[in-house]
Design an enzyme around this catalytic site. Structure first.
Site, PDB file in Angstrom:
ATOM      1  N   GLN A   1      52.784  35.607  36.651  1.00 37.28           N
ATOM      2  CA  GLN A   1      53.389  36.920  36.357  1.00 37.28           C
ATOM      3  C   GLN A   1      53.076  37.974  37.429  1.00 37.28           C
ATOM      4  O   GLN A   1      53.971  38.710  37.834  1.00 37.28           O
ATOM      5  CB  GLN A   1      53.058  37.408  34.950  1.00 37.28           C
ATOM      6  CG  GLN A   1      51.623  37.347  34.524  1.00 37.28           C
ATOM      7  CD  GLN A   1      51.399  37.874  33.108  1.00 37.28           C
ATOM      8  OE1 GLN A   1      52.339  38.287  32.427  1.00 37.28           O
ATOM      9  NE2 GLN A   1      50.167  37.879  32.655  1.00 37.28           N
TER      10      GLN A   1
ATOM     11  N   ASP B   1      49.016  24.599  47.045  1.00 34.42           N
ATOM     12  CA  ASP B   1      47.965  24.363  46.049  1.00 34.42           C
ATOM     13  C   ASP B   1      46.642  24.808  46.681  1.00 34.42           C
ATOM     14  O   ASP B   1      46.176  24.203  47.651  1.00 34.42           O
ATOM     15  CB  ASP B   1      47.948  22.860  45.707  1.00 34.42           C
ATOM     16  CG  ASP B   1      46.844  22.510  44.726  1.00 34.42           C
ATOM     17  OD1 ASP B   1      45.977  23.372  44.461  1.00 34.42           O
ATOM     18  OD2 ASP B   1      46.843  21.372  44.236  1.00 34.42           O
ATOM     19  N   ILE B   2      46.056  25.859  46.137  1.00 33.94           N
ATOM     20  CA  ILE B   2      44.874  26.441  46.805  1.00 33.94           C
ATOM     21  C   ILE B   2      43.650  25.525  46.739  1.00 33.94           C
ATOM     22  O   ILE B   2      42.679  25.753  47.449  1.00 33.94           O
ATOM     23  CB  ILE B   2      44.539  27.867  46.278  1.00 33.94           C
ATOM     24  CG1 ILE B   2      44.113  27.845  44.810  1.00 33.94           C
ATOM     25  CG2 ILE B   2      45.704  28.817  46.508  1.00 33.94           C
ATOM     26  CD1 ILE B   2      43.498  29.177  44.341  1.00 33.94           C
TER      27      ILE B   2
ATOM     28  N   ALA C   1      45.511  31.375  39.857  1.00 33.45           N
ATOM     29  CA  ALA C   1      44.304  31.184  39.047  1.00 33.45           C
ATOM     30  C   ALA C   1      44.632  30.287  37.870  1.00 33.45           C
ATOM     31  O   ALA C   1      45.795  30.122  37.497  1.00 33.45           O
ATOM     32  CB  ALA C   1      43.800  32.535  38.535  1.00 33.45           C
TER      33      ALA C   1
ATOM     34  N   THR D   1      44.295  30.613  34.305  1.00 34.44           N
ATOM     35  CA  THR D   1      44.053  31.819  33.501  1.00 34.44           C
ATOM     36  C   THR D   1      43.946  31.570  31.988  1.00 34.44           C
ATOM     37  O   THR D   1      43.737  32.516  31.235  1.00 34.44           O
ATOM     38  CB  THR D   1      45.181  32.850  33.730  1.00 34.44           C
ATOM     39  OG1 THR D   1      46.429  32.224  33.405  1.00 34.44           O
ATOM     40  CG2 THR D   1      45.227  33.343  35.157  1.00 34.44           C
TER      41      THR D   1
ATOM     42  N   THR E   1      38.982  39.649  37.368  1.00 31.93           N
ATOM     43  CA  THR E   1      39.201  39.966  35.962  1.00 31.93           C
ATOM     44  C   THR E   1      38.066  40.767  35.307  1.00 31.93           C
ATOM     45  O   THR E   1      36.906  40.677  35.735  1.00 31.93           O
ATOM     46  CB  THR E   1      39.378  38.635  35.183  1.00 31.93           C
ATOM     47  OG1 THR E   1      39.382  38.888  33.785  1.00 31.93           O
ATOM     48  CG2 THR E   1      38.248  37.657  35.474  1.00 31.93           C
ATOM     49  N   ASP E   2      38.417  41.484  34.252  1.00 32.67           N
ATOM     50  CA  ASP E   2      37.424  42.180  33.416  1.00 32.67           C
ATOM     51  C   ASP E   2      36.506  41.170  32.703  1.00 32.67           C
ATOM     52  O   ASP E   2      35.424  41.533  32.256  1.00 32.67           O
ATOM     53  CB  ASP E   2      38.126  43.070  32.377  1.00 32.67           C
ATOM     54  CG  ASP E   2      39.140  42.328  31.524  1.00 32.67           C
ATOM     55  OD1 ASP E   2      39.693  41.307  31.984  1.00 32.67           O
ATOM     56  OD2 ASP E   2      39.394  42.751  30.373  1.00 32.67           O
TER      57      ASP E   2
ATOM     58  N   TYR F   1      36.072  30.618  32.017  1.00 29.99           N
ATOM     59  CA  TYR F   1      37.053  31.369  32.804  1.00 29.99           C
ATOM     60  C   TYR F   1      36.340  32.473  33.591  1.00 29.99           C
ATOM     61  O   TYR F   1      36.462  32.579  34.810  1.00 29.99           O
ATOM     62  CB  TYR F   1      38.132  31.952  31.882  1.00 29.99           C
ATOM     63  CG  TYR F   1      39.044  32.945  32.561  1.00 29.99           C
ATOM     64  CD1 TYR F   1      39.921  32.551  33.567  1.00 29.99           C
ATOM     65  CD2 TYR F   1      39.034  34.303  32.199  1.00 29.99           C
ATOM     66  CE1 TYR F   1      40.756  33.478  34.198  1.00 29.99           C
ATOM     67  CE2 TYR F   1      39.864  35.223  32.817  1.00 29.99           C
ATOM     68  CZ  TYR F   1      40.718  34.810  33.813  1.00 29.99           C
ATOM     69  OH  TYR F   1      41.545  35.718  34.436  1.00 29.99           O
TER      70      TYR F   1
HETATM   71  N1  LIG Z   1      46.592  37.480  32.559  1.00 29.21           N
HETATM   72  C1  LIG Z   1      45.643  38.376  32.339  1.00 29.21           C
HETATM   73  O1  LIG Z   1      45.537  38.948  31.251  1.00 29.21           O
HETATM   74  C2  LIG Z   1      44.664  38.715  33.426  1.00 29.21           C
HETATM   75  C3  LIG Z   1      43.684  39.674  33.155  1.00 29.21           C
HETATM   76  C4  LIG Z   1      42.796  40.010  34.173  1.00 29.21           C
HETATM   77  C5  LIG Z   1      42.892  39.403  35.414  1.00 29.21           C
HETATM   78  N2  LIG Z   1      43.836  38.459  35.633  1.00 29.21           N
HETATM   79  C6  LIG Z   1      43.874  37.820  36.956  1.00 29.21           C
HETATM   80  O2  LIG Z   1      45.064  38.239  37.587  1.00 29.21           O
HETATM   81  C7  LIG Z   1      45.560  37.199  38.431  1.00 29.21           C
HETATM   82  C8  LIG Z   1      47.013  36.933  38.107  1.00 29.21           C
HETATM   83  O3  LIG Z   1      47.091  36.557  36.740  1.00 29.21           O
HETATM   84  P1  LIG Z   1      48.475  36.209  36.047  1.00 29.21           P
HETATM   85  O4  LIG Z   1      48.404  36.801  34.684  1.00 29.21           O
HETATM   86  O5  LIG Z   1      49.615  36.531  36.951  1.00 29.21           O
HETATM   87  O6  LIG Z   1      48.289  34.639  35.912  1.00 29.21           O
HETATM   88  P2  LIG Z   1      49.401  33.513  35.660  1.00 29.21           P
HETATM   89  O7  LIG Z   1      50.648  34.105  35.164  1.00 29.21           O
HETATM   90  O8  LIG Z   1      48.709  32.455  34.873  1.00 29.21           O
HETATM   91  O9  LIG Z   1      49.657  33.008  37.145  1.00 29.21           O
HETATM   92  C9  LIG Z   1      48.727  32.255  37.857  1.00 29.21           C
HETATM   93  C10 LIG Z   1      49.515  31.328  38.732  1.00 29.21           C
HETATM   94  O10 LIG Z   1      48.587  30.547  39.497  1.00 29.21           O
HETATM   95  C11 LIG Z   1      49.116  29.248  39.585  1.00 29.21           C
HETATM   96  N3  LIG Z   1      48.101  28.266  39.927  1.00 29.21           N
HETATM   97  C12 LIG Z   1      47.254  27.588  39.117  1.00 29.21           C
HETATM   98  N4  LIG Z   1      46.530  26.712  39.822  1.00 29.21           N
HETATM   99  C13 LIG Z   1      46.925  26.835  41.118  1.00 29.21           C
HETATM  100  C14 LIG Z   1      46.566  26.192  42.323  1.00 29.21           C
HETATM  101  N5  LIG Z   1      45.637  25.223  42.347  1.00 29.21           N
HETATM  102  N6  LIG Z   1      47.177  26.566  43.459  1.00 29.21           N
HETATM  103  C15 LIG Z   1      48.136  27.524  43.462  1.00 29.21           C
HETATM  104  N7  LIG Z   1      48.539  28.162  42.348  1.00 29.21           N
HETATM  105  C16 LIG Z   1      47.925  27.818  41.190  1.00 29.21           C
HETATM  106  C17 LIG Z   1      49.705  28.988  38.217  1.00 29.21           C
HETATM  107  O11 LIG Z   1      50.626  27.925  38.276  1.00 29.21           O
HETATM  108  P3  LIG Z   1      50.847  26.969  36.990  1.00 29.21           P
HETATM  109  O12 LIG Z   1      51.181  27.890  35.854  1.00 29.21           O
HETATM  110  O13 LIG Z   1      51.935  26.092  37.429  1.00 29.21           O
HETATM  111  O14 LIG Z   1      49.541  26.275  36.781  1.00 29.21           O
HETATM  112  C18 LIG Z   1      50.381  30.324  37.932  1.00 29.21           C
HETATM  113  O15 LIG Z   1      51.696  30.343  38.404  1.00 29.21           O
HETATM  114  C19 LIG Z   1      44.613  36.018  38.239  1.00 29.21           C
HETATM  115  O16 LIG Z   1      43.652  36.031  39.240  1.00 29.21           O
HETATM  116  C20 LIG Z   1      43.934  36.311  36.920  1.00 29.21           C
HETATM  117  O17 LIG Z   1      42.648  35.734  36.858  1.00 29.21           O
HETATM  118  C21 LIG Z   1      44.733  38.114  34.679  1.00 29.21           C
END
Ligand SMILES: NC(=O)c1ccc[n+]([C@@H]2O[C@H](COP(=O)([O-])OP(=O)(O)OC[C@H]3O[C@@H](n4cnc5c(N)ncnc54)[C@H](OP(=O)(O)O)[C@@H]3O)[C@@H](O)[C@H]2O)c1
Length: 283
Positions: free
Chosen positions: A11, A36-37, A60, A62, A101-102, A125
């Site tokens: 997202q 793929d990181i 990540a 997540t 993240t928080d 996580y």
């Molecule tokens: N979501 C929250 O509420 C939240 C809150 C605080 C901080 N954050 C942080 O904000 C950042 C963005 O979060 P988001 O909500 O956008 O997360 P998201 O929608 O889950 O997106 C993360 C993306 O990373 C991809 N991914 C997973 N493993 C990977 C790999 N080995 N290599 C490359 N890509 C990979 C996932 O792909 P697949 O889905 O195909 O696995 C997904 O498309 C993250 O660092 C998260 O920790 C999120």
């Protein structure tokens, strides 16, 4: 300026790609299938080919509950993957921006967490994200850690979309009322991130302004939608998941504010998000 974005299928990755592509940057945006990181060779090859000035890591693992079961994957993506990116960014002298993240905090504070507060995560996580931060900062001094909270973005798997779906088919929704944080719209963190690209490296907390409980958040969504569903407050101990979430993980905006960056009130971001969602679905 050339910017490389990882996790572009997620997202925040999608939002950032959209936002930065409309500007004067040259954007290289890769989802997991393209980059793929956890694959160091692939990271190295792509960085050497694209030679970005800036790398933004939104990739990540997540899913908080799943991380408890899939521990190796959590550390591999959130810690080792981040380390790969920091190492390869350093080699090509690209600035490295890493989203965190928080959940790196334990949540026992009763005032917003600042960048100087000690981390003490309670979940796999949170622990894997904390290790990612530590490794990146240790290996490369031009690393910027951007911690955010309670993210929601279009087409994302998130709380707002879950409540929207439940509101359509349930008469009652039970939502935790004793955990506090700050809902953050991906658009708003995207705008702030672009401003941060010009600031000194370091750790920054970036979330929408204000705070609420999950229950208050759900109520706001339901009342905006005018849905005929009752939101019932429950304590954390009655919530189905056994993974301990922080009870209070509000992030202080003081540091970004002192850098001239201001995010709007969380409710304003939420209303814009829900209005756009309604427009997109034709309602
Ligand atoms: N979501 C929250 O509420 C939240 C809150 C605080 C901080 N954050 C942080 O904000 C950042 C963005 O979060 P988001 O909500 O956008 O997360 P998201 O929608 O889950 O997106 C993360 C993306 O990373 C991809 N991914 C997973 N493993 C990977 C790999 N080995 N290599 C490359 N890509 C990979 C996932 O792909 P697949 O889905 O195909 O696995 C997904 O498309 C993250 O660092 C998260 O920790 C999120």
């Amino acid at each position: 300026m050339k910017i490389l974005i990882t996790g572009a299928g997620g997202q925040l990755g999608k939002e950032l790609t959209q936002l930065l592509t409309t500007k004067e940057y040259k954007v290289f945006s890769y989802d997991r299938n393209q980059l793929d990181i956890t694959n160091r060779t692939q990271v190295k090859e792509i960085f050497e080919r694209d030679r970005p000035d800036i790398v933004i890591n939104t990739a990540a693992f997540t899913k908080v509950d799943l991380c408890e079961k899939e521990l190796e994957k959590a550390y591999s993506v959130n810690a080792i993957g981040t380390y790969h990116l920091a190492c390869e960014a350093k080699k090509i002298k690209a600035r490295f921006f890493h989203i965190s993240t928080d959940y790196v905090f334990d949540g026992i504070n009763n005032k917003p967490y600042t960048e100087n507060d000690s981390t003490s995560p309670r979940t796999i996580y949170g622990k894997s994200k904390e290790l990612g931060e530590v490794l990146a900062l240790a290996i490369y001094q031009d690393t910027t850690i951007v911690r955010t909270s309670w993210l929601y973005g279009h087409e994302g798997y998130n709380f707002v979309n879950t409540i929207k779906q439940l509101a359509r088919c349930k008469k009652e929704i039970r939502v935790v009322s004793d955990q506090y944080g700050c809902p953050t719209y991906t658009k708003d963190i995207g705008i702030a991130l672009e401003q941060l690209l010009m600031k000194p490296s370091g750790i920054y907390h970036v979330s929408n302004h204000g705070s609420c409980s999950w229950f208050e958040f759900a109520n706001e969504i339901v009342s905006f939608l005018n849905a005929k569903v009752t939101v019932i407050p429950i304590p954390s101990k009655e919530y189905a998941s056994k993974t301990p979430r922080p009870m209070y993980s509000v992030l202080s905006s003081e540091k970004i504010n002192s850098n001239g960056i201001f995010l709007r009130e969380w409710k304003e971001g939420l209303y814009e998000y829900l209005t756009k969602e309604a427009d997109n679905s034709g309602h």
